[in-house]
Design a protein around this motif. Structure first.
Motif, PDB file in Angstrom:
ATOM      1  N   SER A  19       0.065  15.898   4.998  1.00  0.00           N
ATOM      2  CA  SER A  19       0.304  14.453   5.045  1.00  0.00           C
ATOM      3  C   SER A  19      -0.123  13.822   3.722  1.00  0.00           C
ATOM      4  O   SER A  19      -0.770  14.480   2.904  1.00  0.00           O
ATOM      5  N   GLY A  20       0.260  12.565   3.530  1.00  0.00           N
ATOM      6  CA  GLY A  20      -0.082  11.916   2.262  1.00  0.00           C
ATOM      7  C   GLY A  20      -0.229  10.407   2.399  1.00  0.00           C
ATOM      8  O   GLY A  20       0.268   9.805   3.354  1.00  0.00           O
ATOM      9  N   ILE A  21      -0.917   9.828   1.423  1.00  0.00           N
ATOM     10  CA  ILE A  21      -1.106   8.368   1.377  1.00  0.00           C
ATOM     11  C   ILE A  21      -0.815   7.890  -0.041  1.00  0.00           C
ATOM     12  O   ILE A  21      -1.275   8.503  -1.016  1.00  0.00           O
TER      13      ILE A  21
ATOM     14  N   LEU B  89      -7.442  -0.310   7.870  1.00  0.00           N
ATOM     15  CA  LEU B  89      -7.653   0.215   9.220  1.00  0.00           C
ATOM     16  C   LEU B  89      -6.431   0.991   9.742  1.00  0.00           C
ATOM     17  O   LEU B  89      -6.571   1.942  10.490  1.00  0.00           O
ATOM     18  N   GLY B  90      -5.235   0.579   9.336  1.00  0.00           N
ATOM     19  CA  GLY B  90      -4.016   1.285   9.748  1.00  0.00           C
ATOM     20  C   GLY B  90      -3.982   2.681   9.158  1.00  0.00           C
ATOM     21  O   GLY B  90      -3.645   3.653   9.842  1.00  0.00           O
ATOM     22  N   ASN B  91      -4.337   2.814   7.896  1.00  0.00           N
ATOM     23  CA  ASN B  91      -4.391   4.142   7.267  1.00  0.00           C
ATOM     24  C   ASN B  91      -5.402   5.020   7.999  1.00  0.00           C
ATOM     25  O   ASN B  91      -5.169   6.205   8.227  1.00  0.00           O
TER      26      ASN B  91
ATOM     27  N   LYS C  19       3.026   5.306  13.170  1.00  0.00           N
ATOM     28  CA  LYS C  19       4.330   5.107  13.811  1.00  0.00           C
ATOM     29  C   LYS C  19       5.435   4.795  12.798  1.00  0.00           C
ATOM     30  O   LYS C  19       6.593   5.177  12.995  1.00  0.00           O
ATOM     31  N   ASP C  20       5.071   4.120  11.697  1.00  0.00           N
ATOM     32  CA  ASP C  20       6.086   3.736  10.713  1.00  0.00           C
ATOM     33  C   ASP C  20       6.790   4.947  10.083  1.00  0.00           C
ATOM     34  O   ASP C  20       7.838   4.795   9.457  1.00  0.00           O
ATOM     35  N   GLN C  21       6.214   6.140  10.277  1.00  0.00           N
ATOM     36  CA  GLN C  21       6.788   7.324   9.623  1.00  0.00           C
ATOM     37  C   GLN C  21       7.691   8.153  10.534  1.00  0.00           C
ATOM     38  O   GLN C  21       8.202   9.192  10.124  1.00  0.00           O
ATOM     39  N   GLU C  22       7.879   7.684  11.759  1.00  0.00           N
ATOM     40  CA  GLU C  22       8.633   8.468  12.744  1.00  0.00           C
ATOM     41  C   GLU C  22      10.036   8.830  12.248  1.00  0.00           C
ATOM     42  O   GLU C  22      10.475   9.973  12.336  1.00  0.00           O
TER      43      GLU C  22
HETATM   44  P1  AMP Z   1       1.044   4.369   3.272  1.00  0.00           P
HETATM   45  O1  AMP Z   1      -0.077   3.368   3.265  1.00  0.00           O
HETATM   46  O2  AMP Z   1       2.373   3.762   3.545  1.00  0.00           O
HETATM   47  O3  AMP Z   1       1.010   5.275   2.101  1.00  0.00           O
HETATM   48  O4  AMP Z   1       0.786   5.272   4.556  1.00  0.00           O
HETATM   49  C1  AMP Z   1      -0.221   6.273   4.636  1.00  0.00           C
HETATM   50  C2  AMP Z   1      -0.422   6.675   6.080  1.00  0.00           C
HETATM   51  O5  AMP Z   1      -1.002   5.589   6.816  1.00  0.00           O
HETATM   52  C3  AMP Z   1       0.883   7.029   6.803  1.00  0.00           C
HETATM   53  O6  AMP Z   1       0.612   8.110   7.679  1.00  0.00           O
HETATM   54  C4  AMP Z   1       1.217   5.784   7.594  1.00  0.00           C
HETATM   55  O7  AMP Z   1       1.962   6.047   8.759  1.00  0.00           O
HETATM   56  C5  AMP Z   1      -0.174   5.292   7.954  1.00  0.00           C
HETATM   57  N1  AMP Z   1      -0.180   3.832   8.149  1.00  0.00           N
HETATM   58  C6  AMP Z   1       0.030   2.878   7.197  1.00  0.00           C
HETATM   59  N2  AMP Z   1      -0.065   1.642   7.738  1.00  0.00           N
HETATM   60  C7  AMP Z   1      -0.321   1.824   9.066  1.00  0.00           C
HETATM   61  C8  AMP Z   1      -0.547   0.945  10.170  1.00  0.00           C
HETATM   62  N3  AMP Z   1      -0.560  -0.383  10.015  1.00  0.00           N
HETATM   63  N4  AMP Z   1      -0.786   1.500  11.383  1.00  0.00           N
HETATM   64  C9  AMP Z   1      -0.808   2.847  11.556  1.00  0.00           C
HETATM   65  N5  AMP Z   1      -0.631   3.727  10.563  1.00  0.00           N
HETATM   66  C10 AMP Z   1      -0.391   3.234   9.331  1.00  0.00           C
END
Ligand code: AMP
Length: 343
Positions: free
Chosen positions: A19-21, A29-31, A159-162
């Motif tokens: 996985s990656g960020i 908190l979502g991350n 969920k946004d990555q589904e």
């Molecule tokens: P990103 O910040 O888009 O690079 O996403 C990194 C990880 O955090 C991914 O697995 C996303 O699905 C997760 N993620 C980002 N924002 C949220 C959120 N608000 N709720 C749940 N997961 C999130």
């Protein structure tokens, strides 16, 4: 969800996790609840590859002046949350060059129509009409390359990555049918639970690194800022009838409470809501204190780690070495089945 959610090994028998960020700002908190919490749970007994997705960030953040400090922040905040670079390969995407090669091959198996229909692409076009680049269009292909490069089956994401994961499975299957069985089908993973979406505090969407900062709780927020944001979270004057249905924005506050507060605290506020006797001011104060108890140790630890650049460089180097070994093994197979091994 399929059986592989049990993490007992899928059809190919592997337990590889990837996985990656993106390094596009402060982690929130979502991350944590969408991704990092599961990284930490999965690193104990699986082969894990976790990366800072710096190449992905270039699709929306072409200015690289603050890239290095953002990369350091993502590393430090993940480690502060409990990611252990001795257990998982923790690396930076751009340091594993094989990613670019696999991305190229997969691009030949991805169709313009399906890429244009991707929800995240359409969102980004709306947000940045001045920079609709090909990298943005092929973002899910690059993500598939990251995952398939390690032949991973389990992808802890929010969920946004589904939809992106569904596309990764399509690309993997197309490749396997055309050239030969190399890739397992990767699954979005959350221990048999539905994927998490942590909502923003204003009730309009999800918490995000780069949008709506006052409606997002960052792992770097200080105690006063956490209180301020939570006290401003959208509520109303409360239910007038017993056992009312919660409006979305109230449901969201309870969801946040469920993440960081003790179960009996949540149950007591649920009961107050159902009795139409809830005082949202009290609920928000309680939530703020529980949130501070959760976030402040992470913030303090991350600040310490962030000040140690030498350590962060060592983490990245060690992680990239591990990731390259796995990537090179996969690419050897890929070139063989594609018939690109001429001598
Ligand atoms: P990103 O910040 O888009 O690079 O996403 C990194 C990880 O955090 C991914 O697995 C996303 O699905 C997760 N993620 C980002 N924002 C949220 C959120 N608000 N709720 C749940 N997961 C999130």
């Amino acid at each position: 969800m399929k059986d592989s959610q049990e993490l007992s090994g899928n059809v190919t028998g592997n337990k590889i996790v990837m996985s990656g960020i993106r390094p596009t700002g402060f982690l929130h908190l979502g991350n944590y609840f969408g991704a990092i919490r599961n990284y930490i749970r999965m690193q104990e007994s699986n082969e894990c590859y976790f990366m800072v997705a710096d190449l992905h960030s270039l699709t929306t953040h072409p200015d690289t002046k603050s890239l290095k400090s953002n990369v350091h922040r993502v590393l430090a905040e993940n480690i502060a949350c409990g990611l252990d670079p001795d257990k998982a390969a923790f690396f930076c995407q751009s340091q594993v060059y094989e990613t670019a090669e696999l991305y190229l091959y997969l691009n030949m198996l991805a169709y313009k129509g399906e890429l244009e229909k991707t929800v995240t692409f359409k969102d980004k076009v709306r947000q940045h009409p001045e920079n609709v680049n090909a990298g943005l269009l092929t973002y899910p292909v690059l993500q598939a390359a990251d995952i398939l490069l390690h032949r991973a089956s389990f992808v802890p994401v929010g969920k946004d990555q589904e939809q992106h994961l569904e596309m990764a499975r399509n690309f993997a299957n197309r490749f396997n049918h055309r050239y030969g069985d190399v890739f397992p089908e990767p699954q979005a993973f959350n221990f048999n639970e539905t994927l998490v979406k942590v909502p923003s505090l204003d009730g309009t969407g999800k918490m995000s690194k780069s949008e709506n900062a006052m409606a997002t709780l960052y792992l770097a927020d200080d105690d006063d800022m956490i209180r301020k944001k939570l006290m401003k979270a959208k509520t109303d004057s409360g239910p007038t009838e017993k056992n009312s249905v919660k409006p979305d924005y109230i449901e969201n506050i309870f969801l946040l409470m469920g993440l960081v507060s003790a179960p009996d605290t949540v149950a007591s506020y649920e009961a107050d809501f159902n009795n139409a006797s809830i005082r949202y001011g009290d609920l928000k104060k309680q939530l703020a204190e529980d949130m501070i108890r959760f976030i402040s140790p992470i913030r303090q630890k991350a600040a310490d780690i962030l000040s140690n650049e030498k350590y962060l460089a060592e983490v990245m180097e060690k992680g990239a070495q591990k990731a390259r070994v796995s990537a090179q093994k996969t690419m050897k197979l890929v070139r063989e089945v594609m018939g690109l091994n001429y001598y």
